[in-house]
Write an enzyme that holds these catalytic residues in place. Sequence first.
Site, short mmCIF file in Angstrom:
data_model
loop_
_atom_site.label_atom_id
_atom_site.label_comp_id
_atom_site.label_asym_id
_atom_site.label_seq_id
_atom_site.Cartn_x
_atom_site.Cartn_y
_atom_site.Cartn_z
N GLU A 67 0.86 -1.20 0.00
CA GLU A 67 0.00 0.00 0.00
C GLU A 67 0.88 1.23 0.00
OE1 GLU A 67 -2.38 -0.12 3.54
OE2 GLU A 67 -3.04 -2.14 3.09
N LYS A 78 2.30 4.56 1.44
CA LYS A 78 2.45 5.08 2.81
C LYS A 78 2.11 6.57 2.77
CE LYS A 78 5.46 5.04 6.81
NZ LYS A 78 5.32 6.44 7.13
N ASP A 84 1.56 10.29 3.77
CA ASP A 84 2.30 11.13 4.72
C ASP A 84 1.35 12.12 5.40
OD1 ASP A 84 4.38 12.09 6.11
OD2 ASP A 84 5.28 13.23 4.47
N TYR A 119 -6.79 2.40 6.39
CA TYR A 119 -5.93 1.28 5.96
C TYR A 119 -6.00 0.04 6.84
CZ TYR A 119 -2.79 3.63 9.24
OH TYR A 119 -2.25 4.24 10.34
N LYS A 147 10.88 3.17 3.10
CA LYS A 147 10.94 4.62 3.02
C LYS A 147 11.70 5.02 1.76
CE LYS A 147 9.50 6.74 6.58
NZ LYS A 147 10.20 6.88 7.77
N CYS A 157 33.39 23.26 29.74
CA CYS A 157 31.96 23.24 29.41
C CYS A 157 31.48 24.62 28.95
CB CYS A 157 31.16 22.80 30.63
SG CYS A 157 29.37 22.92 30.37
N CYS A 191 28.94 25.89 31.94
CA CYS A 191 29.33 26.15 33.33
C CYS A 191 30.84 26.28 33.50
CB CYS A 191 28.77 25.06 34.24
SG CYS A 191 29.61 23.48 34.01
N CYS A 237 30.60 16.92 30.52
CA CYS A 237 30.71 17.84 31.65
C CYS A 237 30.20 17.06 32.85
CB CYS A 237 29.84 19.07 31.41
SG CYS A 237 29.57 20.04 32.91
N CYS A 286 25.59 21.74 36.65
CA CYS A 286 25.66 22.45 35.37
C CYS A 286 24.23 22.82 34.92
CB CYS A 286 26.32 21.56 34.33
SG CYS A 286 26.22 22.21 32.66
S1 IVH Z 1 -0.29 0.27 8.62
C1 IVH Z 1 0.99 -1.12 13.24
N1 IVH Z 1 -0.69 1.42 6.31
O1 IVH Z 1 2.73 5.06 8.71
C2 IVH Z 1 0.94 0.07 12.35
N2 IVH Z 1 0.31 2.71 8.03
O2 IVH Z 1 4.73 3.64 11.20
C3 IVH Z 1 0.14 -0.25 11.12
N3 IVH Z 1 0.79 5.01 7.40
O3 IVH Z 1 1.95 5.91 11.84
C4 IVH Z 1 0.20 0.87 10.19
N4 IVH Z 1 0.01 4.90 5.34
O4 IVH Z 1 0.02 6.24 10.33
C5 IVH Z 1 -0.21 1.57 7.56
N5 IVH Z 1 -1.14 2.29 4.23
C6 IVH Z 1 -0.67 2.45 5.46
C7 IVH Z 1 -0.14 3.68 5.92
C8 IVH Z 1 0.34 3.76 7.21
C9 IVH Z 1 0.58 5.68 6.26
C10 IVH Z 1 1.44 5.57 8.61
C11 IVH Z 1 0.77 5.19 9.89
C12 IVH Z 1 1.87 4.92 10.87
C13 IVH Z 1 3.11 4.96 10.05
C14 IVH Z 1 3.87 3.65 10.17
#
Ligand code: IVH
Length: 667
Positions: free
Chosen positions: A112, A114, A116, A221, A309, A403, A406, A421, A426
């Site tokens: 899926e 991710k 943001d 999701y 990522k 330091c 201090c 330090c 301090c």
């Molecule tokens: S599944 C147990 N699916 O990414 C966590 N997360 O660390 C299950 N996020 O904070 C998360 N898109 O908010 C999942 N398709 C997606 C996502 C998604 C964005 C975010 C989620 C989480 C972070 C993952």
Amino acid sequence: MSDQAKARIDELRALLHKWNHEYHVLDKPSVSDFEYDQAMQELIQLEKQNPDYLAEDSPSHRVGGVALDVFEKVEHDTPMLSLGNAFNEEDLRDFDRRVRQGVGEQVAYICELKIDGLAVSLKYEDGLFVRGATRGDGTIGEDITQNLKTIRSIPLRLTKPVSLEVRGEAYMPKRSFEALNEVRYQAEEEPFANPRNAAAGSLRQLDPKLAAKRNLDIFVYGIGNGLNTGVISHSEGLNLLDELGFKTNNERKRCNGIDEVIEFVNGWHEKRPTLGYEIDGIVIKVDSLEQQDELGFTAKSPRWAIAYKFPAEEVVTRLIDIDLNVGRTGVITPTAILEPVRVAGTVVKRASLHNEDLIREKDIKLGDYVVVKKAGDIIPEVVNVLLERRTGDEKEFAMPSHCPECDSELVRIEGEVALRCINPMCPAQIREGLIHFVSRDAMNIEGLGERVISQLFKEKLIHDVADIYRLTKEQLVELERMGEKSATNLIQAIQASKTNSLEKLLFGLGIRHVGAKAAKTLAQQFETIDSLKQASVEELTAINEIGDKMADSVYTYFRSEEVQKLINELKELGVNTTYQGPKKVNVEEIDSYFAGKTIVLTGKLEILTRNEAKEKIELLGGKVSGSVSKNTDLLIAGEAAGSKLDQAKKHGVEIWDEEKLVLELNG
Ligand code: IVH
């Protein structure tokens, strides 16, 4: 009220629900915006005239209700965890290997996007949206129901009267973000750095009318506890979410094997800019819920999912100077002061250089051109120096001998790279210790961040953590940028933190080597700060997770007279010093069939969920393992048990069905 008015209100509500779903979820509007707005205005008017004819799910709530003073804290039914990260193909293959080791070769994944934005939880009872919350620290979030109701793709009523909790990512589409920043720019207000901050800022508005103007959206999701819904895979779960009226993201793919996953991931490197919203990676999840359950969780994240990522954006800028920071434990950290530059959505002006060795290794000099990126897309980092751009005017940097705060002499502790330090008085260390005390994993006092603590410390209103509990509203309102209302909220938040369970306090005190996890173990084991205070080094090291170094540190900490005085003061001020979570069990003391035994669960359980079974067994001193070996004492075989049952028979392991398990657990 007249039956006629009632009928018209019902009709308008139904129409607006339908149009809303068509427009915001299905992307297939059947009426014009004008018609929609007219119907909404008519409904608002009629509801005003007939205030008794209420409905929690009325579409009129989309425009925002009454402003709040403060967000209530709410506890999530199951913790909202985060995901482990993968940064390259190798990390993905490692993840796949771990998964296959856990559940065998037959694994399908769902990929899926991710999104943001920020994670939210949406709770429905009998089909009605009853509560929406932020993730918070994963266990406790904030109730932002009113703001979430303004997101039109969040259904206020589902297509079926089911009760469930779903999770998703609230976000701001790129176009709304640009439009919002344009308005802010015109009004000479600070623009938001990126759509994620804008979304988070909008959902943290106490006035839902403001949130309603921000054009937020959501992709749902997942289901909080999918096993309760009868679906057997994540992909089925997503389809169920669609059917119930949620907006899920369609750019998902079921992949057979990691090669297909990698192909999907690579494809999105290029397609990413074409989307109308920001994504920062791809989430990969094991599809089968049974396999997910078998893989389980680490302390922080599921073993059945990972977040890939996208590589961080890299930019070139100039290193103007190196600043020195004194941390909570006295460690001196050099920080690069950079010519401000935009990286991955925000302007970066500083980057930690960690220690002197790193400066040497990377051959960093004052005045150098450097490559900067954000590690994990959050923390700025100097990648390397552009040697070819040196002019000869660059200057060598040397760490000081004293330091910077201090002026006491710095020492290098044997075996450590850091300069330290060691003056306990301090001011920088004391200030950092206070900031740590109020931070999220410690006492979690909202509104009391680095800025306010630094001000309070500078004004000599606080010297140690006990002083935080002596603050008055009158003192707070005197501070810069602190209004009446914020001061009242802050005092409330400080009061509320007094009831925190012991582990939060223990972590907050900043005992050397005691992290959040160790603090929890200590709190569970000793239950009160007084019994922990009396623990000998031997008693401490007897605990599995506590090593010599930590035991020594804890023991020494509590011998200090100053510490004893501080703890007495905290108690007198009403700060809780006892543990309030579930007790840790001592296997030897439990009189149960399961104590000390290793148990494997397999097949589909009907009465209990796998997690429930695991928790109950563990509470009775048993250990639940994922695979059958010669150490397995007992196998619980549910419906359609497969290879593990065969293995158990081969090893001569005792085998029970679920019913027998439940009888013994209750026994
Ligand atoms: S599944 C147990 N699916 O990414 C966590 N997360 O660390 C299950 N996020 O904070 C998360 N898109 O908010 C999942 N398709 C997606 C996502 C998604 C964005 C975010 C989620 C989480 C972070 C993952």
